[in-house]
Design an enzyme around this catalytic site. Structure first.
Site, PDB file in Angstrom:
ATOM      1  CD  GLU A 192      16.707  40.034  58.382  1.00 14.15           C
ATOM      2  OE1 GLU A 192      15.783  39.862  59.225  1.00 14.15           O
ATOM      3  OE2 GLU A 192      16.890  39.260  57.438  1.00 14.15           O
ATOM      4  N   GLY A 220      15.368  47.200  62.524  1.00 13.62           N
ATOM      5  CA  GLY A 220      14.340  48.130  62.063  1.00 13.62           C
ATOM      6  C   GLY A 220      14.079  49.181  63.118  1.00 13.62           C
ATOM      7  NE  ARG A 221      11.018  47.478  68.547  1.00 16.76           N
ATOM      8  CZ  ARG A 221       9.693  47.290  68.573  1.00 16.76           C
ATOM      9  NH1 ARG A 221       8.891  48.278  68.851  1.00 16.76           N
ATOM     10  NH2 ARG A 221       9.193  46.096  68.315  1.00 16.76           N
ATOM     11  CB  CYS A 281     -16.409  55.323  68.342  1.00 12.32           C
ATOM     12  SG  CYS A 281     -16.711  57.022  67.866  1.00 12.32           S
ATOM     13  CE1 TYR A 288       8.022  46.994  62.665  1.00 14.89           C
ATOM     14  CE2 TYR A 288       9.297  47.646  64.588  1.00 14.89           C
ATOM     15  CZ  TYR A 288       9.157  46.887  63.444  1.00 14.89           C
ATOM     16  OH  TYR A 288      10.160  46.014  63.073  1.00 14.89           O
TER      17      TYR A 288
HETATM   18  N1  LLP Z   1      13.769  40.773  60.563  1.00 14.36           N
HETATM   19  C1  LLP Z   1      12.620  40.071  60.584  1.00 14.36           C
HETATM   20  C2  LLP Z   1      12.555  38.795  59.894  1.00 14.36           C
HETATM   21  C3  LLP Z   1      11.519  40.571  61.313  1.00 14.36           C
HETATM   22  O1  LLP Z   1      10.394  39.869  61.355  1.00 14.36           O
HETATM   23  C4  LLP Z   1      11.623  41.811  61.988  1.00 14.36           C
HETATM   24  C5  LLP Z   1      10.494  42.377  62.726  1.00 14.36           C
HETATM   25  C6  LLP Z   1      12.845  42.513  61.908  1.00 14.36           C
HETATM   26  C7  LLP Z   1      13.900  41.957  61.182  1.00 14.36           C
HETATM   27  C8  LLP Z   1      13.064  43.838  62.553  1.00 14.36           C
HETATM   28  O2  LLP Z   1      12.978  43.790  63.946  1.00 14.36           O
HETATM   29  P1  LLP Z   1      13.315  45.111  64.804  1.00 14.36           P
HETATM   30  O3  LLP Z   1      14.786  45.389  64.666  1.00 14.36           O
HETATM   31  O4  LLP Z   1      12.494  46.211  64.232  1.00 14.36           O
HETATM   32  O5  LLP Z   1      12.914  44.754  66.176  1.00 14.36           O
HETATM   33  N2  LLP Z   1       4.858  45.978  65.107  1.00 14.36           N
HETATM   34  C9  LLP Z   1       5.645  45.554  66.235  1.00 14.36           C
HETATM   35  C10 LLP Z   1       6.997  45.007  65.824  1.00 14.36           C
HETATM   36  C11 LLP Z   1       6.918  43.863  64.838  1.00 14.36           C
HETATM   37  C12 LLP Z   1       8.255  43.322  64.419  1.00 14.36           C
HETATM   38  C13 LLP Z   1       8.125  42.334  63.345  1.00 14.36           C
HETATM   39  N3  LLP Z   1       9.343  41.824  62.795  1.00 14.36           N
HETATM   40  C14 LLP Z   1       5.780  46.729  67.200  1.00 14.36           C
HETATM   41  O6  LLP Z   1       5.238  47.796  66.929  1.00 14.36           O
HETATM   42  O7  LLP Z   1       6.370  46.589  68.267  1.00 14.36           O
END
Ligand code: LLP
Length: 421
Positions: A275, A277-278, A346, A375
C-alpha cells in the site's frame, strides 16, 4: 528521479514550464507529473515481479481522481480508509475487486457501502470492528474477504505522529493475541478470513523495521496455518520514505523493499499486496507559489509567499522539510540569501522553513516547494478563508486543471445563516 527539471533556465514539469501554468491558473497551485506517477507505480510493480501481487496505492496521499484514473489504468488497486475514499476510487473507475479497505474506525454505513459496491478485502483492526463487520455482512447475505491487521510492536524509527506499528499505537491487534482473534474470526458469519495485514508507519528510510515486521508476519502465517486457517494473502502496507532533502543520502528504493519481501515472506506462496502512497505521489508533485514581500526582520529576512500552512501543512504539523527552489534557475555562482519562508496566515506556525540558504528572491518571483505531491493537497483546508488551491496535471507538453480553484463566492456561499438569526 522525477520530471521537474530546469530547461533553458526555467523549471519545467515534464515539457511544460511551470511559469506558463502559473500565468494560466494563478498561484498558488499544485502541479503533478504523469510520467513521475507512472514511473513510481511501475517501480513497485516491478519490485514484486514473479510473485502474485497487487500494488494498492494508498490514496490518502493524493486522491485527485485524475491521479487515481492514471494509476488505475496502469493496473493499480487502491487502499481506502473512508467511505469517501471508497466512493472517490469508484468514481475514478477503480473496480471494487481492486479496493482494500483499511482504517481503525470503519462505520456500519461505510462497511455497507463497500460490501454493496464490491470490495477486495477489509483489513480489520479490532475485535469490536470484526463483530460489527460480521453483523453487517450477515445482514446483507454476503461473505466478505478479510485480513486482520496485526501490530508487530516494531519501532519504525520515523516521526512519532506517523509511526503505527508500536504497541502504544491505536492500530491493529497485538500480534501476541493474533491466534485467539483468528480463532474467533473463523467462527463469525459473513467473514472469510484470507490473510494478514501489517503497516508499521510512514516515511521509513531504513529497511530493517520492515524486515522485522515481515519476519513476524511470516512466523504468524505458519502458526495460523498450523492452527487450520487458510492464509493466502499478505497485505504488507506502505511506508517507504522519499528523499525530501536532495542533499541527504537517498532512502532505499522500491526494488530493495521488494527484495526484503521476497526474502522474508516469498517462500509462503501467498499473494502479496502493498500500500505505498508517499513514494508514488510525493516527488510527483510541486507546490508553486509567488513571493509577495521580502521583509527585513530584526535579525532575519522573511520571504512572505502566497502559499500558507492551510495549503501545505506538513512543515507546521511535522516540522517537515521541503526543498524550495526558484522557477527561474539561479545564475551559476549567484549569491544565495538566507530566509525564513512564511505564509500569510495569522500564526507563527505558518512557517515553511527558518534560516534556509537559498536563491535570492524578489517580490513577484515564483518558487516551487518540491516533494509536495503526497499529503499536500489532501491535507489542505480553508483556514483564514483562503480558498482551496487548484491542482494541475502535466503529461509531456500538455497540462490540465484537474481541480479548479473555487471562486470566493463558492467558498462563502457554502455557509447558511439560519432564518431565526
Ligand atoms: N497503509 C496504511 C494503512 C496507512 O495508514 C498509510 C499511511 C499507508 C498505507 C501509506 O503510507 P505511505 O506509503 O504513504 O508512507 N500525513 C503524513 C503521513 C500519514 C500517513 C498515514 N498512513 C505526512 O504528511 O507525512
Amino acid at each position: 528521479m522525477d520530471h521537474f527539471l530546469y530547461r533553458d533556465g526555467m523549471l519545467c514539469a515534464e515539457d511544460v514550464p511551470l511559469a506558463e501554468i502559473a500565468a494560466s491558473v494563478g498561484t498558488p497551485f499544485y502541479c503533478y507529473s504523469a510520467a513521475t506517477l507512472t514511473r513510481h507505480y511501475k517501480l513497485f510493480d516491478e519490485a514484486l515481479d514473479g510473485m502474485e501481487h497487487l500494488v494498492c496505492y494508498a490514496m490518502k496521499a493524493n486522491s485527485n481522481q485524475a491521479v487515481l484514473k492514471l494509476l488505475g489504468d496502469l493496473g493499480a488497486g487502491m487502499d481506502v480508509v473512508s467511505g469517501g475514499e471508497y466512493r472517490r476510487a469508484r468514481a475514478a473507475g477503480i473496480p471494487g475487486e481492486r479496493i482494500v479497505f483499511s482504517g481503525v474506525g470503519k462505520t456500519e454505513e461505510e462497511m455497507q457501502t463497500a460490501i454493496e459496491g464490491g470490495i477486495r478485502q477489509f483489513n480489520i483492526e479490532s475485535e469490536p470492528e470484526m463483530a460489527r463487520l460480521s453483523g453487517v455482512a450477515a445482514r446483507l447475505g454476503a461473505e466478505v474477504p478479510v485480513t486482520i491487521r496485526v501490530n508487530p510492536d516494531v519501532d519504525a524509527k520515523t516521526h512519532e505522529k506517523i509511526a503505527t506499528g508500536k504497541s502504544e499505537n491505536k492500530f491493529g491487534i497485538p500480534i501476541s493475541r493474533a491466534s485467539a482473534v483468528y480463532a474467533q474470526a473463523a467462527k463469525l458469519p459473513g467473514l472469510k478470513v484470507i490473510g494478514i495485514d501489517v503497516h508499521i508507519g510512514s516515511q521509513l528510510v531504513d529497511l530493517d523495521p520492515f524486515r522485522l515486521a515481515f519476519r513476524k508476519v511470516a512466523e504468524l502465517t505458519e502458526q495460523l496455518r498450523a492452527e487450520g486457517h487458510e492464509i493466502s494473502r499478505l497485505d504488507l502496507g506502505g511506508g517507504l520514505g522519499i528523499p525530501y532533502e536532495r542533499s541527504n543520502a537517498d532512502p532505499p528504493l522500491p526494488r530493495d523493499f521488494g527484495q526484503v519481501i521476497r526474502e522474508e515472506v516469498g517462500h509462503l506462496g501467498c499473494e502479496i499486496e502493498i500500500e505505498p502512497g508517499r513514494l508514488i505521489a510525493g516527488n510527483a508533485g510541486v507546490l508553486v507559489s509567488e513571493v509577495i514581500y521580502v521583509k527585513e526582520g530584526e535579525d532575519r529576512q522573511f520571504l512572505i509567499v502566497d502559499a500558507a500552512m492551510n495549503d501545505l501543512i506538513r512543515p507546521a504539523m511535522y516540522g517537515a522539510h521541503h526543498d524550495i527552489i526558484p522557477l527561474n534557475e539561479p545564475a551559476p555562482g549567484a549569491e544565495p540569501a538566507r530566509y525564513d519562508v512564511v505564509g500569510p496566515v495569522c500564526e507563527s506556525g505558518d512557517t515553511f522553513t527558518k534560516g534556509r540558504d537559498m536563491a535570492a528572491m524578489a517580490p513577484g518571483e515564483l518558487i516551487a516547494f518540491r516533494s509536495a505531491g503526497a499529503y499536500g493537497a489532501v491535507m489542505a483546508s480553508e483556514y483564514n478563508s483562503r480558498p482551496m488551491i487548484p491542482e494541475v496535471l502535466v503529461q509531456k507538453d500538455q497540462f490540465a486543471v484537474i481541480r479548479a480553484r473555487p471562486s470566493f463566492d463558492e467558498m462563502i456561499n457554502r455557509d447558511t445563516i439560519p432564518e431565526w438569526l
